[in-house]
Design an enzyme around this catalytic site. Structure first.
Site, PDB file in Angstrom:
ATOM      1  N   CYS A   2      43.692  42.444  33.259  1.00 16.88           N
ATOM      2  CA  CYS A   2      43.713  43.295  31.967  1.00 16.88           C
ATOM      3  C   CYS A   2      42.588  42.688  31.144  1.00 16.88           C
ATOM      4  O   CYS A   2      42.222  41.628  30.932  1.00 16.88           O
ATOM      5  CB  CYS A   2      44.884  43.218  31.387  1.00 16.88           C
ATOM      6  SG  CYS A   2      46.464  43.339  32.331  1.00 16.88           S
ATOM      7  N   ARG A  27      36.353  43.006  35.406  1.00 15.20           N
ATOM      8  CA  ARG A  27      37.631  42.000  35.647  1.00 15.20           C
ATOM      9  C   ARG A  27      38.625  42.587  36.373  1.00 15.20           C
ATOM     10  O   ARG A  27      39.185  41.753  36.862  1.00 15.20           O
ATOM     11  CB  ARG A  27      38.140  41.937  34.194  1.00 15.20           C
ATOM     12  CG  ARG A  27      37.359  41.169  32.964  1.00 15.20           C
ATOM     13  CD  ARG A  27      37.960  41.319  31.688  1.00 15.20           C
ATOM     14  NE  ARG A  27      39.129  40.675  31.556  1.00 15.20           N
ATOM     15  CZ  ARG A  27      39.313  39.398  31.045  1.00 15.20           C
ATOM     16  NH1 ARG A  27      38.160  38.797  31.019  1.00 15.20           N
ATOM     17  NH2 ARG A  27      40.450  38.889  30.985  1.00 15.20           N
ATOM     18  N   TRP A  74      45.588  45.662  34.891  1.00 16.75           N
ATOM     19  CA  TRP A  74      45.785  45.130  36.255  1.00 16.75           C
ATOM     20  C   TRP A  74      47.432  44.738  36.428  1.00 16.75           C
ATOM     21  O   TRP A  74      47.914  43.995  36.110  1.00 16.75           O
ATOM     22  CB  TRP A  74      45.014  43.737  36.498  1.00 16.75           C
ATOM     23  CG  TRP A  74      44.699  43.417  37.940  1.00 16.75           C
ATOM     24  CD1 TRP A  74      43.726  43.611  38.861  1.00 16.75           C
ATOM     25  CD2 TRP A  74      45.605  42.296  38.683  1.00 16.75           C
ATOM     26  NE1 TRP A  74      44.032  42.872  39.890  1.00 16.75           N
ATOM     27  CE2 TRP A  74      45.067  42.241  39.868  1.00 16.75           C
ATOM     28  CE3 TRP A  74      46.612  41.547  38.326  1.00 16.75           C
ATOM     29  CZ2 TRP A  74      45.557  41.078  40.703  1.00 16.75           C
ATOM     30  CZ3 TRP A  74      46.995  40.514  39.302  1.00 16.75           C
ATOM     31  CH2 TRP A  74      46.565  40.477  40.386  1.00 16.75           C
ATOM     32  N   ASN A 100      47.391  41.411  27.238  1.00 10.58           N
ATOM     33  CA  ASN A 100      47.007  40.567  28.555  1.00 10.58           C
ATOM     34  C   ASN A 100      47.768  39.373  28.705  1.00 10.58           C
ATOM     35  O   ASN A 100      47.777  38.790  27.701  1.00 10.58           O
ATOM     36  CB  ASN A 100      45.349  40.226  28.652  1.00 10.58           C
ATOM     37  CG  ASN A 100      44.864  39.491  29.604  1.00 10.58           C
ATOM     38  OD1 ASN A 100      45.674  39.357  30.755  1.00 10.58           O
ATOM     39  ND2 ASN A 100      43.654  38.954  29.630  1.00 10.58           N
ATOM     40  N   GLY A 101      48.258  39.089  29.825  1.00  8.50           N
ATOM     41  CA  GLY A 101      49.252  38.071  29.794  1.00  8.50           C
ATOM     42  C   GLY A 101      50.645  38.371  30.306  1.00  8.50           C
ATOM     43  O   GLY A 101      50.924  39.632  30.735  1.00  8.50           O
ATOM     44  N   GLU A 484      32.592  29.893  52.104  1.00  9.80           N
ATOM     45  CA  GLU A 484      32.388  31.034  51.117  1.00  9.80           C
ATOM     46  C   GLU A 484      31.744  32.197  51.675  1.00  9.80           C
ATOM     47  O   GLU A 484      31.953  33.207  51.210  1.00  9.80           O
ATOM     48  CB  GLU A 484      31.236  30.218  49.973  1.00  9.80           C
ATOM     49  CG  GLU A 484      30.569  30.800  48.953  1.00  9.80           C
ATOM     50  CD  GLU A 484      31.289  31.651  48.135  1.00  9.80           C
ATOM     51  OE1 GLU A 484      32.632  31.086  47.801  1.00  9.80           O
ATOM     52  OE2 GLU A 484      31.178  32.259  47.137  1.00  9.80           O
ATOM     53  N   GLU A 491      35.666  39.671  50.648  1.00  9.42           N
ATOM     54  CA  GLU A 491      36.057  40.283  49.294  1.00  9.42           C
ATOM     55  C   GLU A 491      35.175  41.493  49.020  1.00  9.42           C
ATOM     56  O   GLU A 491      35.823  42.531  48.686  1.00  9.42           O
ATOM     57  CB  GLU A 491      35.286  39.402  48.207  1.00  9.42           C
ATOM     58  CG  GLU A 491      36.235  38.349  47.755  1.00  9.42           C
ATOM     59  CD  GLU A 491      35.397  37.387  46.772  1.00  9.42           C
ATOM     60  OE1 GLU A 491      35.948  37.013  45.826  1.00  9.42           O
ATOM     61  OE2 GLU A 491      33.999  37.004  47.009  1.00  9.42           O
ATOM     62  N   HIS A 507      40.251  24.546  68.167  1.00  8.89           N
ATOM     63  CA  HIS A 507      41.859  24.269  67.850  1.00  8.89           C
ATOM     64  C   HIS A 507      42.335  25.370  67.691  1.00  8.89           C
ATOM     65  O   HIS A 507      43.470  25.650  67.167  1.00  8.89           O
ATOM     66  CB  HIS A 507      42.038  23.175  66.926  1.00  8.89           C
ATOM     67  CG  HIS A 507      41.668  22.072  67.471  1.00  8.89           C
ATOM     68  ND1 HIS A 507      42.193  21.200  68.454  1.00  8.89           N
ATOM     69  CD2 HIS A 507      40.542  20.981  66.863  1.00  8.89           C
ATOM     70  CE1 HIS A 507      41.339  19.875  68.605  1.00  8.89           C
ATOM     71  NE2 HIS A 507      40.444  19.853  67.445  1.00  8.89           N
ATOM     72  N   LYS A 608      38.324  39.533  38.365  1.00  9.39           N
ATOM     73  CA  LYS A 608      37.338  38.524  37.963  1.00  9.39           C
ATOM     74  C   LYS A 608      37.666  37.262  37.336  1.00  9.39           C
ATOM     75  O   LYS A 608      37.272  36.256  37.576  1.00  9.39           O
ATOM     76  CB  LYS A 608      36.072  38.990  36.966  1.00  9.39           C
ATOM     77  CG  LYS A 608      34.902  38.417  36.852  1.00  9.39           C
ATOM     78  CD  LYS A 608      34.009  38.268  37.987  1.00  9.39           C
ATOM     79  CE  LYS A 608      32.829  37.048  37.783  1.00  9.39           C
ATOM     80  NZ  LYS A 608      32.161  36.757  39.121  1.00  9.39           N
TER      81      LYS A 608
HETATM   82  C1  G6P Z   1      38.802  35.294  41.039  1.00  9.66           C
HETATM   83  C2  G6P Z   1      37.237  35.920  41.380  1.00  9.66           C
HETATM   84  C3  G6P Z   1      36.629  34.731  41.956  1.00  9.66           C
HETATM   85  C4  G6P Z   1      36.716  33.422  41.257  1.00  9.66           C
HETATM   86  C5  G6P Z   1      37.788  32.953  41.322  1.00  9.66           C
HETATM   87  C6  G6P Z   1      38.155  31.686  40.289  1.00  9.66           C
HETATM   88  O1  G6P Z   1      39.437  35.406  42.234  1.00  9.66           O
HETATM   89  O2  G6P Z   1      37.314  37.112  41.818  1.00  9.66           O
HETATM   90  O3  G6P Z   1      35.262  35.359  42.231  1.00  9.66           O
HETATM   91  O4  G6P Z   1      35.865  32.629  42.147  1.00  9.66           O
HETATM   92  O5  G6P Z   1      38.640  33.959  40.524  1.00  9.66           O
HETATM   93  O6  G6P Z   1      37.552  31.957  39.060  1.00  9.66           O
HETATM   94  P1  G6P Z   1      36.726  31.140  38.105  1.00  9.66           P
HETATM   95  O7  G6P Z   1      36.519  31.814  36.728  1.00  9.66           O
HETATM   96  O8  G6P Z   1      37.962  29.844  37.735  1.00  9.66           O
HETATM   97  O9  G6P Z   1      35.916  30.521  38.658  1.00  9.66           O
END
Ligand code: G6P
Length: 613
Positions: A2, A27, A74, A100-101, A484, A491, A507, A608
């Site tokens: 949010c 976000r 969200w 938010n929360g 990654e 993603e 494996h 985000k």
């Molecule tokens: C979300 C974002 C990722 C990020 C992760 C951890 O999943 O989409 O891009 O790596 O959170 O976020 P942070 O802000 O703790 O790196």
């Protein structure tokens, strides 16, 4: 997660709220809404889906007013729908709230309020807040602020809140506990927001509210109080982010812009910490040499992309020092029984500094008296404030949901940190330190070279993007790179992708390999045995007709003879090769997503800044 924005001042709030919400879109959200004061009443507008729907609504049914609050939701409690969108109102429609929360005891509060005659219109936890305030007002609270404080003291959980009260047409109330919220100070106008980029164009200074604080914003000033109602003196911070930093600057997406910013970001980070004497100094980190000398154990916790950076950090620290280093995911760490002792350095790795699981883990470590170092990108964030020491990644605002420049900046931060610790502990010589710094200094140009090869990478992505799945393999320092690369791909392109340690392929994942399966193999050449092992794994894929896309060192004919497609990267030390290799994988994912027509900056369901567990 949010996003919140709010405005008090002499301008019409509506366009400012919409602009702020657009800047918070990254976000992640599924519905949006605003509330403003107008004609002595509160007016709300809500829509499911993208902000465009809210704008269309406002275009056909104009609304003006001030002050105002806005929200991107969200969904957690209740599906994305108009009734569940914020702002939520009390029973008399005189109190509006955006949140938010999560209010954890909302069910108990809701039952109690319903028994007292309150009617709820949504499935959300948030709706109890305006109703609780309404109840406290009816029960004899002196004024709105008093009622709000009483209500907040009854909640459990986390909140960043923005509220309007019909009877106070010049005021926004804000509150924070566990979820991010800032107050922005402009010229005779004030804002609240989930983060600085949302209101960057309008403010000069910012107050990072602390947990357990409320703010009362009026056109002539801001007052901050604690939950006991006592005034506190907030620290004002000057905003030093250039407004252009949160714009696309001619790129088609924020993600592409951020991929291209990597050479500059890494150069800046390196120049800041590597002195002219070719020595890494980390004065801002605030953990001194003596501390590193006696250190035995490091525990790193993070989520998502930051977890891959921490894995890299572990491999690098173990490679360069004799420290025992462990990594874990925030969501796992906090629910196991980790051995945390006073002699452990706890490292939180996070772009946002707000990720709920990483933050909770950090707080657990604090309770066990560990020293806490955060590797973080956002000044003023919760993790930064709860840490003994901070190493900033200084990548600037990252708006694309899929992390790119923040990741390579985290890798660079680990490269610098490991050099610093190794030298302080006398585990490398000055000469070795100089050599490594020289090698790091070549990384930004090497990334430039990768960016110039974007068309070649696009052609490869175009060829392989339509399969149902892709496998990414790497070893040692490039094992996290494989994870990654696969994460980036799934993603943003929604193609299923799995990252694996190449030696583990036999494996399990080898069962999936056939003539349709793209297998991205990171086999950059080094003088150690990992390269040979990687080549053997590629031969295993080749024997099963898998479609190999190799990430290989310039001029490596051997890798080219096995692979169907090859992306060459400039040579560097093996331990620093992930900084370059991952850029090839970012671009590969980017062009696959483009070919598949996804919303690259705002991939479906992702957020985000993940401020819920
Ligand atoms: C979300 C974002 C990722 C990020 C992760 C951890 O999943 O989409 O891009 O790596 O959170 O976020 P942070 O802000 O703790 O790196």
């Amino acid at each position: 997660m949010c996003g919140i924005v709010g405005y008090v001042g002499n301008r019409d709030a509506v366009p400012l709220l919409i602009d702020g919400l657009k800047r918070l879109e990254y976000r992640g959200y599924d519905s949006a809404g605003i509330a403003v004061h107008s004609d002595a009443h509160l007016h709300t507008r809500k829509c499911v889906g993208r902000l465009r729907a809210l704008e269309d609504n406002l275009a056909t049914n104009a609304l003006r007013g001030r002050p105002g609050i806005g929200h991107t939701r969200w969904a957690t409690h209740g599906e994305p729908s108009e009734k569940n969108s914020h702002p939520h109102l009390d029973g008399s429609a005189r109190i509006a709230a955006v949140h938010n929360g999560i209010i954890e005891n909302y069910q108990e509060l809701r039952d109690e309020l319903q028994a007292a005659g309150h009617t709820f219109l949504s499935d959300t936890d948030t709706e109890v807040i305006p109703h609780l305030v309404e109840q406290e007002l009816a029960a004899g609270a002196e004024h709105f602020e008093d009622a709000l404080l009483r209500a907040l003291r009854r909640t459990r959980g986390a909140y960043a809140l923005g509220m309007l009260f019909q009877d106070e047409p010049d005021t926004i109330y804000a509150a924070r506990l566990g979820s991010p919220l800032i107050v922005g100070l402009g010229d005779n106008e004030y804002f609240i927001a989930s983060d600085v980029p949302a209101i960057l164009n309008h403010i000069r200074q910012v107050i990072y509210l602390n947990d357990g604080e409320i703010a009362i914003l009026k056109p002539d000033g801001v007052v901050v109080k604690n939950l006991e109602g006592e005034t506190v003196q907030p620290a004002l911070k000057t905003v030093d982010i250039a407004p252009e930093a949160a714009e696309r600057a001619g790129f088609e997406t924020f993600m592409l812009k951020e991929i291209h910013e990597q050479p500059r970001v890494l150069r800046t980070l390196l120049e800041r910490h590597a002195t002219k004497q070719n020595r890494v100094e980390l004065p801002e980190a605030g953990v001194n040499g003596d501390y590193f000398k006696q250190l035995r154990r490091v525990m790193m916790v993070s989520c998502g992309t930051a977890y891959h950076a921490a894995m890299y950090g572990k491999f690098l620290l173990e490679h360069m020092t004799n420290l025992a280093v462990e990594t874990d995911l925030g969501s796992e760490f906090r629910y196991r029984s980790p051995r945390l002792e006073q002699d452990t350095l706890f490292v939180a790795v996070s772009q946002s500094g707000e990720t709920a699981d990483t933050l909770a883990s950090l707080r657990l470590a604090r309770e066990k008296n560990c020293r806490v170092l955060s590797i973080c990108n956002v000044p003023g964030s919760s993790m930064v404030r709860d840490s003994d020491a901070v190493l900033y990644t200084e990548a600037g605002p990252e708006i694309g949901v899929a992390s790119t420049k923040a990741y390579t900046a985290q890798l660079m931060a680990f490269a610098l940190l490991s050099l610093h610790i190794a030298r302080v502990r006398e585990e490398i010589t000055e000469e070795q330190e100089r050599e490594r710094i020289a090698s790091l200094a070549g990384i930004p140009d090497a990334i430039h070279y990768m960016l110039e090869r974007a068309d070649h990478i696009r052609a490869i992505a175009d060829k392989h993007h339509d399969g149902p799945s892709a496998l990414y393999l790497g070893r040692r320092f490039n094992y996290p790179t494989a994870l990654e690369g696969a994460l980036k791909n799934k993603e943003i392109s929604y193609q299923h992708a799995e990252g694996y340690a190449a030696g583990e392929m036999k494996h399990g994942p080898i069962a999936l390999i056939n003539e349709y399966m793209p297998v991205v193999c990171i086999c950059t050449k080094t003088d150690d045995e990992v390269y040979e092992k990687m080549i053997s794994n590629m031969k295993e894929v080749e024997a099963r007709h898998g479609r190999i896309i190799a990430i290989a060192t310039d001029g490596d004919r051997h890798a080219a003879s096995i692979a169907e497609d090859i992306i060459y990267v400039p040579e560097t030390r093996e331990e620093y090769s992930p900084l370059i290799n991952v850029v090839a994988l970012q671009l590969l994912a980017y062009y696959a997503a483009q070919a598949r027509g996804t919303d690259i900056d705002k991939p479906r369901n992702l957020a985000k800044s993940v401020t819920v567990e």
